[in-house]
Design a protein around this motif. Structure first.
Motif, PDB file in Angstrom:
ATOM      1  N   VAL A  20      29.946  -4.139  80.879  1.00 42.54           N
ATOM      2  CA  VAL A  20      30.499  -5.514  80.967  1.00 42.54           C
ATOM      3  C   VAL A  20      31.777  -5.452  80.193  1.00 42.54           C
ATOM      4  N   LEU A  24      35.837  -5.692  81.945  1.00 42.47           N
ATOM      5  CA  LEU A  24      36.719  -6.934  81.510  1.00 42.47           C
ATOM      6  C   LEU A  24      38.026  -5.867  81.065  1.00 42.47           C
ATOM      7  N   TYR A  74      38.983 -21.660  81.056  1.00 45.43           N
ATOM      8  CA  TYR A  74      37.694 -21.585  81.427  1.00 45.43           C
ATOM      9  C   TYR A  74      37.276 -23.144  81.285  1.00 45.43           C
ATOM     10  N   GLU A  94      33.399 -18.710  87.163  1.00 41.15           N
ATOM     11  CA  GLU A  94      32.495 -17.688  86.575  1.00 41.15           C
ATOM     12  C   GLU A  94      33.171 -17.352  85.309  1.00 41.15           C
ATOM     13  N   PRO A  95      32.385 -17.185  84.235  1.00 41.20           N
ATOM     14  CA  PRO A  95      32.948 -16.884  83.101  1.00 41.20           C
ATOM     15  C   PRO A  95      33.682 -15.431  82.919  1.00 41.20           C
ATOM     16  N   PHE A  96      33.146 -14.612  83.740  1.00 42.61           N
ATOM     17  CA  PHE A  96      33.729 -13.189  83.777  1.00 42.61           C
ATOM     18  C   PHE A  96      35.188 -13.323  84.361  1.00 42.61           C
ATOM     19  N   ALA A 171      35.528 -12.623  74.807  1.00 40.64           N
ATOM     20  CA  ALA A 171      35.077 -13.187  76.200  1.00 40.64           C
ATOM     21  C   ALA A 171      33.585 -13.830  76.001  1.00 40.64           C
ATOM     22  N   SER A 172      32.840 -13.081  74.830  1.00 35.95           N
ATOM     23  CA  SER A 172      31.823 -13.667  74.418  1.00 35.95           C
ATOM     24  C   SER A 172      31.836 -15.381  74.084  1.00 35.95           C
ATOM     25  N   VAL A 176      30.218 -14.508  78.400  1.00 33.59           N
ATOM     26  CA  VAL A 176      30.360 -13.392  78.661  1.00 33.59           C
ATOM     27  C   VAL A 176      29.422 -12.265  77.966  1.00 33.59           C
ATOM     28  N   TRP A 177      28.578 -11.761  78.406  1.00 42.74           N
ATOM     29  CA  TRP A 177      27.451 -11.075  77.441  1.00 42.74           C
ATOM     30  C   TRP A 177      28.010  -9.596  77.750  1.00 42.74           C
ATOM     31  N   ASP A 178      29.081  -9.336  76.771  1.00 44.15           N
ATOM     32  CA  ASP A 178      29.690  -7.969  76.664  1.00 44.15           C
ATOM     33  C   ASP A 178      28.989  -7.311  75.493  1.00 44.15           C
TER      34      ASP A 178
END
Length: 243
Positions: A20, A24, A74, A94-96, A171-172, A176-178
């Motif tokens: 992820v 990004l 966002y 979408e968050p990503f 992004a978290s 976004v689960w990076d």
């Protein structure tokens, strides 16, 4: 005592979120690079309106925090009905996608200035020599200007790439689960902040080390190697009184 079992398990869990983070970075790096070329063209344009637009873009995205830009994209875009009913809304919700958009817009502003500095550093003599040889503008850009500009831009561009990798951690904040997002989830369950963030820092450090090595390899490939000329040996002087 150091809990190596917990560190190993945490490192593996964080590594599972590495795709992820790489997604990004690569998406923002490519989109930001393409956008930076367009901003550079506007910035160097003779038309004052286009140049002023590029200046304003660079000022806004370099002068405001990336976290605020991310929140505005966002949380803010969904407040406009035109956007919610457009074809882009399935992507923008979408968050990503929002994270990639925010990272791309921000890094494009920095990259455009890096490329502009490299473009201004191209020796005018090389351009004049190419024009004297009858090169067209496209051939001149492809054979002389672009390679030299890229070579001058690499040191600063590598720094921007490293900063972009570290910026993906923001992004978290928009779910976004990076690597950073997964690290926060583990901390919420275990309350072991130090160990988890040390593993996350190690992953970012390894990733940035690889990027630095790739840029160093590219820099060596683009740097011309000048071989020293072999000078002829001086002729032996006759010995006085010799035969």
């Amino acid at each position: 005592m150091i809990d190596f079992a917990f560190l190993t398990d945490t490192f593996l869990k964080l590594s599972a979120a590495l795709p992820v983070t790489l997604g990004l970075f690569i998406s923002a790096f490519l989109c930001g690079g393409v956008l930076a070329v367009g901003i550079l063209a506007l910035r160097m344009s003779r038309w004052r309106l286009l140049s002023a637009f590029a200046r304003g873009y660079i000022l806004v995205f370099r002068g405001s925090p990336l976290m605020i830009q991310l929140f505005l994209i966002y949380y803010g875009l969904g407040q406009f009905g035109v956007i919610r009913h457009s074809l882009f809304w399935p992507f923008l919700r979408e968050p990503f996608t929002c994270a990639v958009l925010a990272l791309s817009l921000c890094t494009a502003a920095y990259t455009a200035e890096i490329l502009r500095g490299a473009l201004l550093a191209v020796p005018p003599g090389q351009v004049e020599a190419g024009m004297a040889c009858g090169m067209s503008r496209g051939l001149l850009l492809r054979r002389i200007i672009a390679p030299v500009m890229l070579r001058y831009a690499l040191p600063a561009y590598s720094t921007e790439a490293i900063l972009l990798v570290k910026s993906t951690a923001l992004a978290s904040l928009v779910t976004v689960w990076d690597v950073t997002g997964v690290a926060q989830q583990i901390i919420q369950r275990t309350y072991r902040t130090m160990e988890v963030f040390l593993c996350a820092a190690a992953i970012y450090l390894i990733l940035n080390f690889i990027i630095v090595q790739l840029y160093a390899l590219l820099e060596r490939r683009l740097t011309p190697v000048h071989k020293p000329e072999k000078k002829p040996l001086p002729a032996a002087k006759p010995i006085p009184g010799g035969k």
